[in-house]
Write a protein that holds these residues in place. Structure first.
Motif, PDB file in Angstrom:
ATOM      1  N   TYR A  98       4.514  -1.286  -2.049  1.00  0.00           N
ATOM      2  CA  TYR A  98       4.663   0.334  -1.288  1.00  0.00           C
ATOM      3  C   TYR A  98       5.033  -0.059   0.805  1.00  0.00           C
ATOM      4  O   TYR A  98       6.411   0.714   1.084  1.00  0.00           O
ATOM      5  CB  TYR A  98       4.391   1.677  -1.750  1.00  0.00           C
ATOM      6  CG  TYR A  98       4.493   2.978  -0.893  1.00  0.00           C
ATOM      7  CD1 TYR A  98       6.150   3.737  -1.799  1.00  0.00           C
ATOM      8  CD2 TYR A  98       4.613   3.693  -0.149  1.00  0.00           C
ATOM      9  CE1 TYR A  98       6.414   4.573  -1.201  1.00  0.00           C
ATOM     10  CE2 TYR A  98       4.442   5.068  -0.151  1.00  0.00           C
ATOM     11  CZ  TYR A  98       6.274   5.236  -0.202  1.00  0.00           C
ATOM     12  OH  TYR A  98       6.126   5.907   0.187  1.00  0.00           O
ATOM     13  N   ALA A 102       8.131   0.113   2.727  1.00  0.00           N
ATOM     14  CA  ALA A 102       8.385   1.518   3.581  1.00  0.00           C
ATOM     15  C   ALA A 102       8.556   1.379   5.052  1.00  0.00           C
ATOM     16  O   ALA A 102       9.628   1.573   5.823  1.00  0.00           O
ATOM     17  CB  ALA A 102       6.767   2.031   3.990  1.00  0.00           C
ATOM     18  N   CYS A 110      10.733   2.006  -2.307  1.00  0.00           N
ATOM     19  CA  CYS A 110       9.000   2.557  -2.656  1.00  0.00           C
ATOM     20  C   CYS A 110       9.436   3.466  -3.491  1.00  0.00           C
ATOM     21  O   CYS A 110       8.080   3.714  -4.014  1.00  0.00           O
ATOM     22  CB  CYS A 110       9.410   3.511  -0.632  1.00  0.00           C
ATOM     23  SG  CYS A 110       9.048   2.447   0.418  1.00  0.00           S
ATOM     24  N   THR A 263       5.181   6.460   5.053  1.00  0.00           N
ATOM     25  CA  THR A 263       4.193   6.038   5.735  1.00  0.00           C
ATOM     26  C   THR A 263       3.464   6.458   6.300  1.00  0.00           C
ATOM     27  O   THR A 263       2.013   7.146   6.017  1.00  0.00           O
ATOM     28  CB  THR A 263       4.329   4.698   6.120  1.00  0.00           C
ATOM     29  OG1 THR A 263       5.226   5.102   7.560  1.00  0.00           O
ATOM     30  CG2 THR A 263       5.576   3.668   5.940  1.00  0.00           C
TER      31      THR A 263
END
Length: 279
Positions: A98, A102, A110, A263
């Motif tokens: 992920y 990102a 994502c 993030t």
């Protein structure tokens, strides 16, 4: 003794990623053995069967530790059980993928990892950071608390119950009802009722630990910001534990984050969770 086991297990868990150190491996062994004996389906069709599925391994661990007289050997065995119960390699890998997506700006990827993790763990709709907060509680902090209060058998009990809740055969059968015969539909309904009973049991088991853990989040975060939310949820027994933990965590790590930033908040919540584990 419990503190020593916890420190050793937390230090060793990340470096021991082989399948022999993963709880899911032993869960599959246990399930496959029952399947060969034609007992697995019967277990899912009654609450007594599910309790037997959970408590037989728990009693085996309890019996093994009971016959061990040597304190050092008892510590070693308890720590090994704790290491196996800790963590989830698949969840950690999904988190890494992920973040990589990102940082590359691949928002669709994502979302894919987010949806995949929620589906695999049978979780309600939450933000990715909230999902990680909850899984950190489930795979680390709750197991730590059950280990401290009930020993290695307690850790095995909680991890077995949560793993059982996550299994796809439970939450996929409701969608298959239309293709089944009337008799098969009755069996599926019985299994769904049993599954709901397991969820209720887990709900009540998490009620007190979640409130303790959310208080720990306040201690390592912004206490004054989160106190009002924590007090508001303290006696609200109708709210799901994961919502309580997520709300307090957000207030404990209060940051101004851009909407398109996927993030910063996730990383901030993960760091908050790590500080809580250390506390």
């Amino acid at each position: 003794m419990s503190l020593i086991s916890l420190l050793i297990a937390l230090a060793a868990e990340r470096s021991l990623s082989a399948s022999s150190w993963q709880f899911k491996t032993y869960y599959q062994y246990w399930s496959n053995w029952l399947l060969k004996k034609d007992l697995l389906t019967k277990c899912w069709q009654s609450q007594v069967g599910v309790l037997s599925f959970i408590f037989i391994p728990v009693l085996c661990v309890y019996g093994l530790l009971l016959v061990v007289d040597d304190g050092l050997l008892h510590l070693v065995l308890s720590t090994l059980v704790l290491i196996v119960c800790f963590g989830s390699v698949a969840t950690r890998q999904t988190y890494k993928h992920y973040l990589q997506a990102a940082f590359r700006g691949e928002l669709t990827t994502c979302q894919f990892y987010h949806s995949q993790l929620s589906q695999d763990k049978n979780l309600p709709k939450m933000a990715f950071g909230e999902t990680l907060i909850w899984l950190n509680y489930r795979y680390y902090i709750a197991i730590m608390l059950f280990f401290v209060f009930f020993g290695a058998p307690g850790a095995v009990f909680y991890r077995l119950l949560t793993t059982l809740i996550e299994q796809p055969e439970w939450h996929n059968k409701a969608d298959e009802g239309e293709a089944l015969t009337e008799q098969e539909s009755v069996v599926v309904q019985v299994e769904q009722n049993t599954y709901q009973s397991c969820q209720r049991l887990l709900f009540w088991l998490d009620c007190l630990p979640v409130r303790l853990v959310s208080f720990a989040y306040m201690l390592v975060g912004h206490f004054s910001n989160a106190l009002a939310v924590w007090l508001e949820n303290l006696f609200d027994i109708n709210k799901a534990p994961h919502f309580i933990l997520a709300e307090v965590a957000h207030k404990s790590e209060d940051k101004m984050i851009a909407v398109e930033d996927c993030t910063t908040q996730t990383c901030a919540l993960v760091q908050l969770a790590k500080r809580t584990v250390l506390l």
